[in-house]
Design a protein around this motif. Sequence first.
Motif, short mmCIF file in Angstrom:
data_model
loop_
_atom_site.label_atom_id
_atom_site.label_comp_id
_atom_site.label_asym_id
_atom_site.label_seq_id
_atom_site.Cartn_x
_atom_site.Cartn_y
_atom_site.Cartn_z
N GLY A 146 10.03 6.71 -13.08
CA GLY A 146 10.24 6.59 -11.58
C GLY A 146 9.22 6.01 -10.64
O GLY A 146 9.07 4.90 -10.04
N GLY A 147 8.42 7.06 -10.92
CA GLY A 147 6.59 6.63 -10.42
C GLY A 147 5.90 5.16 -10.59
O GLY A 147 4.99 4.68 -9.95
N LEU A 152 1.06 -0.72 0.21
CA LEU A 152 -0.18 -0.07 0.15
C LEU A 152 1.06 1.23 -0.36
O LEU A 152 0.73 1.87 -0.55
CB LEU A 152 -0.78 -0.15 1.83
N ILE A 153 1.87 1.02 0.87
CA ILE A 153 2.95 2.34 0.60
C ILE A 153 3.71 2.90 -0.35
O ILE A 153 3.47 3.73 -0.78
CB ILE A 153 3.67 1.98 1.94
N ARG A 154 3.75 1.77 -1.23
CA ARG A 154 4.68 1.32 -2.04
C ARG A 154 4.09 2.11 -3.57
O ARG A 154 4.26 2.67 -4.39
CB ARG A 154 5.44 0.05 -2.56
N VAL A 155 2.44 1.58 -3.42
CA VAL A 155 1.80 1.63 -5.02
C VAL A 155 1.12 3.25 -4.78
O VAL A 155 1.27 4.16 -5.51
CB VAL A 155 0.94 1.14 -4.29
N THR A 156 0.83 3.55 -3.07
CA THR A 156 0.64 4.88 -3.04
C THR A 156 1.86 5.64 -3.29
O THR A 156 1.77 7.51 -3.93
CB THR A 156 0.21 5.73 -1.78
N TYR A 157 3.03 5.15 -3.06
CA TYR A 157 4.31 6.95 -3.10
C TYR A 157 4.61 6.87 -4.53
O TYR A 157 4.58 7.59 -5.73
CB TYR A 157 5.05 6.34 -2.47
N GLY A 158 4.18 5.00 -5.10
CA GLY A 158 4.28 5.63 -6.86
C GLY A 158 3.55 6.06 -7.70
O GLY A 158 4.23 7.24 -8.56
#
Length: 121
Positions: free
Chosen positions: A61-62, A11-17
């Motif tokens: 990067g996103g 969840l954190i990875r996808v949100t940051y991306g």
Amino acid sequence: MTLTQQTGLALIRVTYGLILFAHGYLLKIETFTIAGTVGFFESLGLPAIVAYLVIFGEVVGGLAIIFGLLTRLTAWLSLPIMLGATWTHWDAGWVFSAQGGGWEFPALLVVMAIGLGLMGG
């Protein structure tokens, strides 16, 4: 790592991306335009190439982070962008809703980049 931890990290990875991608594509390309973004960076005293690198870093990067590709490396490479965003908003104060946008939100993104850089995808 438990399934709960994996889910939380995803969840954190996808949100940051998504945040990176949205700021690169929707904000810097679609809303402000590339020329407008370059002009803004130049108004800060930065060379035009920095604007192009930031746009590339946020868009590519996103997407890489969203899809879990080279997550650690991409997160570390995004860190200078997030530190730059924090610096850009520093004088507006802490709260991001302040005029000119404060450094609260970019600082959160710095922490997310470091966390993903340490943990991976």
